[in-house]
Design a protein around this motif. Structure first.
Motif, PDB file in Angstrom:
ATOM      1  N   VAL A 116      23.838   0.044 -16.286  1.00 22.54           N
ATOM      2  CA  VAL A 116      23.840  -1.413 -16.200  1.00 22.54           C
ATOM      3  C   VAL A 116      23.047  -2.051 -17.339  1.00 22.54           C
ATOM      4  O   VAL A 116      23.451  -3.074 -17.900  1.00 22.54           O
ATOM      5  N   HIS A 117      21.903  -1.447 -17.692  1.00 16.03           N
ATOM      6  CA  HIS A 117      21.018  -2.023 -18.702  1.00 16.03           C
ATOM      7  C   HIS A 117      21.110  -1.191 -19.988  1.00 16.03           C
ATOM      8  O   HIS A 117      20.499  -0.120 -20.081  1.00 16.03           O
ATOM      9  N   LEU A 118      21.880  -1.666 -20.932  1.00 14.10           N
ATOM     10  CA  LEU A 118      22.059  -0.938 -22.184  1.00 14.10           C
ATOM     11  C   LEU A 118      20.868  -1.183 -23.109  1.00 14.10           C
ATOM     12  O   LEU A 118      20.302  -2.276 -23.147  1.00 14.10           O
ATOM     13  N   PHE A 119      20.516  -0.140 -23.874  1.00 13.01           N
ATOM     14  CA  PHE A 119      19.341  -0.205 -24.737  1.00 13.01           C
ATOM     15  C   PHE A 119      19.732  -0.366 -26.195  1.00 13.01           C
ATOM     16  O   PHE A 119      20.486   0.438 -26.743  1.00 13.01           O
ATOM     17  N   ASP A 120      19.236  -1.406 -26.836  1.00 13.00           N
ATOM     18  CA  ASP A 120      19.326  -1.600 -28.275  1.00 13.00           C
ATOM     19  C   ASP A 120      20.775  -1.441 -28.763  1.00 13.00           C
ATOM     20  O   ASP A 120      21.659  -2.144 -28.289  1.00 13.00           O
ATOM     21  N   ALA A 121      21.026  -0.518 -29.690  1.00 12.50           N
ATOM     22  CA  ALA A 121      22.346  -0.408 -30.312  1.00 12.50           C
ATOM     23  C   ALA A 121      23.442   0.001 -29.333  1.00 12.50           C
ATOM     24  O   ALA A 121      24.634  -0.152 -29.647  1.00 12.50           O
ATOM     25  N   GLU A 122      23.071   0.504 -28.163  1.00 12.00           N
ATOM     26  CA  GLU A 122      24.097   0.815 -27.153  1.00 12.00           C
ATOM     27  C   GLU A 122      24.975  -0.394 -26.874  1.00 12.00           C
ATOM     28  O   GLU A 122      26.160  -0.255 -26.525  1.00 12.00           O
ATOM     29  N   ASN A 123      24.386  -1.583 -26.986  1.00 10.58           N
ATOM     30  CA  ASN A 123      25.149  -2.794 -26.718  1.00 10.58           C
ATOM     31  C   ASN A 123      26.331  -2.959 -27.665  1.00 10.58           C
ATOM     32  O   ASN A 123      27.265  -3.701 -27.365  1.00 10.58           O
ATOM     33  N   ARG A 124      26.300  -2.271 -28.805  1.00  9.80           N
ATOM     34  CA  ARG A 124      27.411  -2.357 -29.752  1.00  9.80           C
ATOM     35  C   ARG A 124      28.548  -1.406 -29.390  1.00  9.80           C
ATOM     36  O   ARG A 124      29.708  -1.656 -29.735  1.00  9.80           O
TER      37      ARG A 124
END
Length: 269
Positions: A116-124
């Motif tokens: 659920v909570h993506l970290f840093d570059a994971e959001n890309r």
């Protein structure tokens, strides 16, 4: 309850090699039939993606004849042990790629939880999970699952604990130094067991800032006792036996109860 936590050192993109390495680590375990095995986040693919297409190329379907090698390995491992296996992989579902954890029981897929909570570059590279949070009924009581950065949001562990979770399986790829000590608080404030499977090694790909993973996979008791902790820099296996029913006790003193004394009427979430 007998649990195994695996800390590995994957090489990015070398899925077959990484699975073989995890198999070698598991071959050193003393308990052939643990009730639960927890593997790290993205334990076979590696973590530091550099593009959406790269994440998609290493993603796997969790079900059906096209299920990928990581999923197939976890399925086989759970059939071999006769117990539960939780481990992370990039999941492809209806065209979406998510950072996910599969839960297998005795060779059968129970569920897939999308981080659920993506970290840093994971959001890309990944789509965030849409929920719900992951709670699985087991022979030893309800088990929650969260992935890495989910831990920093206390609502996740608290919600799982309020729903009855007696332990949380926590695949991770920690790079932030305060994760291991922070998880002690999650165990204490919820009076539950937590099992974090982290990784070691360094990745420096595509011009992105290098990531150095801090190891220290651990098993924590409801009182925050470190039942086992892995080293910082080498692959390892943790084997721990504990009584999960102790997580039913929410008392911290004779007249203090961590759950009974909650005042949700005063909390603004």
């Amino acid at each position: 309850m007998k649990v195994v936590v695996v800390q590995n050192d994957p090489v990015f993109g070398e899925v077959s090699r990484n699975i073989e390495d995890v198999s070698l680590i598991l071959s050193k375990r003393k308990e052939p039939k643990p009730d639960l095995v927890v593997l790290s986040e993205l334990f076979a693919s590696g973590y530091q993606f550099t593009s959406v297409s790269e994440a998609r190329s290493l993603s796997e379907k969790a079900v059906g004849p096209d299920a990928g090698p990581t999923v197939t390995f976890m399925k086989s491992l759970s059939r071999e042990t006769g117990g539960l296996v939780v481990g992370g992989f990039p999941c492809l579902t209806d065209g979406r790629v998510t950072n996910s954890a599969a839960v297998f029981r005795n060779g059968e897929l129970v569920t897939v939880y999308d981080k659920v909570h993506l970290f840093d570059a994971e959001n890309r590279w990944f789509s965030p999970g849409a929920g719900p949070l992951c709670l699985v009924d087991t022979d030893f009581g309800p088990m929650g699952v969260m992935i890495c950065f989910d831990w920093l949001f206390p609502e996740v562990a608290r919600s799982l604990a309020l729903a009855g979770a007696m332990l949380i399986a926590h695949p991770a790829n920690w790079v932030l130094p305060f994760g291991p000590s922070g998880m002690i608080l999650r165990s204490v404030e919820n009076r539950i067991y937590t099992l974090t499977a982290n990784r070691v090694g360094t990745e420096a790909r595509g011009g992105l800032p290098p990531l150095t993973y801090i190891g220290q996979s651990q098993v924590l008791s409801p009182s925050g006792e470190i039942l086992a902790r892995a080293p910082r820099e080498t692959a390892a296996i943790l084997e721990v036996a504990f009584d999960p029913s102790l997580a039913k006790r929410k008392t911290v003193a004779a007249e203090s109860d961590a759950f009974r004394q909650r005042r949700p009427d005063l909390y603004q979430l």
